[in-house]
Design an enzyme around this catalytic site. Structure first.
Site, PDB file in Angstrom:
ATOM      1  N   CYS A  50       0.769  -1.281   0.116  1.00 42.21           N
ATOM      2  CA  CYS A  50       0.082  -0.053  -0.126  1.00 42.21           C
ATOM      3  C   CYS A  50       0.777   1.447  -0.077  1.00 42.21           C
ATOM      4  CB  CYS A  50      -0.900   0.015   1.177  1.00 42.21           C
ATOM      5  SG  CYS A  50      -1.969  -1.607   1.359  1.00 42.21           S
ATOM      6  N   ARG A 133      -7.719  -4.378  -3.236  1.00 44.19           N
ATOM      7  CA  ARG A 133      -7.520  -3.358  -3.837  1.00 44.19           C
ATOM      8  C   ARG A 133      -8.530  -3.157  -5.057  1.00 44.19           C
ATOM      9  NH1 ARG A 133      -2.219  -2.577  -1.817  1.00 44.19           N
ATOM     10  NH2 ARG A 133      -1.569  -4.660  -0.882  1.00 44.19           N
TER      11      ARG A 133
HETATM   12  C1  BEZ Z   1       0.778  -4.713   1.833  1.00 38.45           C
HETATM   13  O1  BEZ Z   1       1.886  -4.805   1.743  1.00 38.45           O
HETATM   14  O2  BEZ Z   1       0.108  -3.726   1.487  1.00 38.45           O
HETATM   15  C2  BEZ Z   1      -0.347  -5.539   2.256  1.00 38.45           C
HETATM   16  C3  BEZ Z   1      -0.144  -7.022   2.050  1.00 38.45           C
HETATM   17  C4  BEZ Z   1      -0.793  -8.143   2.586  1.00 38.45           C
HETATM   18  C5  BEZ Z   1      -2.041  -7.696   2.963  1.00 38.45           C
HETATM   19  C6  BEZ Z   1      -2.290  -6.152   3.293  1.00 38.45           C
HETATM   20  C7  BEZ Z   1      -1.501  -5.272   2.823  1.00 38.45           C
END
Ligand code: BEZ
Length: 233
Positions: A50, A133
């Site tokens: 993110c 997402r």
């Molecule tokens: C992230 O790195 O943004 C992420 C990865 C897995 C679950 C939620 C967020």
């Protein structure tokens, strides 16, 4: 059977909501009348994928604004988490040449999941407590024009998000369709898919057209003309 939430579909009016964001309260889509909006969700603040996405969105914000498109983000985290995360990004994170990145577009707090459920951003196969997402392209009349989903583990492709936006604007402005992998400067399809009878009629008398068969006609569309058109909107 897992709990299912309804989601809007392409061609629907964007569901209305009022929400608290890092830039104050917004009324969506009313506040964005006359503009395109990329409305997207991310799973959680203070997570690496993110963070890479937010830095990229923020770095491209002016590029999107130049083509009349605003960005609106959402996660199920609270406002103070959002503020602390965005401050950490600006002060501490350097990634792929991006640093000192300030996120100026609104990031919605959605602790109650009211908005994320309305938009089908919670997918229980991935997580019941985080949004996937999701990316909704909403046009200047508040209509959802494209929806793209990515799972938690995969960051979005920003070239593609920008390409889709320009393709939607081009399709609208020139009444054409955009073929596979289309980019500004590539030939476009005339007439839009679904009205092939018109292509057949025009096949003989329109010298601009390159008809491979009655249902598949293309024409040139100058890249500068595309950008001149989408940039002034
Ligand atoms: C992230 O790195 O943004 C992420 C990865 C897995 C679950 C939620 C967020």
């Amino acid at each position: 059977m897992e709990e299912n939430f309804s989601m809007p579909r392409i061609g629907d009016e964007a569901p209305e909501f009022s929400a608290v964001t890092t830039q104050g309260t917004i009324n969506f889509p009313k506040d964005y009348e006359g503009k395109w909006v990329i409305f997207f969700s991310h799973p959680a603040d203070f997570t690496p994928v993110c963070t890479s996405e937010f830095m990229t969105f923020a770095s491209m914000e002016n590029q999107f604004k130049e083509v009349n498109c605003d960005l609106v983000g959402l996660s199920v985290d609270g406002l103070y988490s959002h503020i602390a995360w965005l401050r950490s990004i600006k002060e501490k994170i350097e990634y792929k040449g991006m640093k000192d990145v300030e996120v100026k577009f609104p990031l919605i707090e959605d602790i109650t999941m009211e908005v994320s459920k309305k938009y089908g951003m919670i997918m229980s196969g991935e997580s019941n407590t985080k949004a996937v997402r999701a990316v909704f392209f909403v046009d200047p009349k508040g209509i959802i024009r494209t929806i793209i989903y990515y799972p938690l583990s995969i960051g979005r492709n920003f070239d593609e998000l920008y390409r889709v936006l320009i393709a939607l604007q081009t399709a609208d402005a020139f009444e054409v369709a955009c073929p596979a992998d289309w980019r500004p400067g590539d030939d476009v399809i005339v007439p839009p898919a679904g009205s092939c009878g018109v292509a057949k009629e025009r096949m003989d008398d329109d010298s601009e057209l390159d008809c491979k068969d009655w249902y598949f006609c293309t024409k040139k569309l100058d890249k500068d003309l595309v950008f001149k058109t989408v940039l002034k909107k």
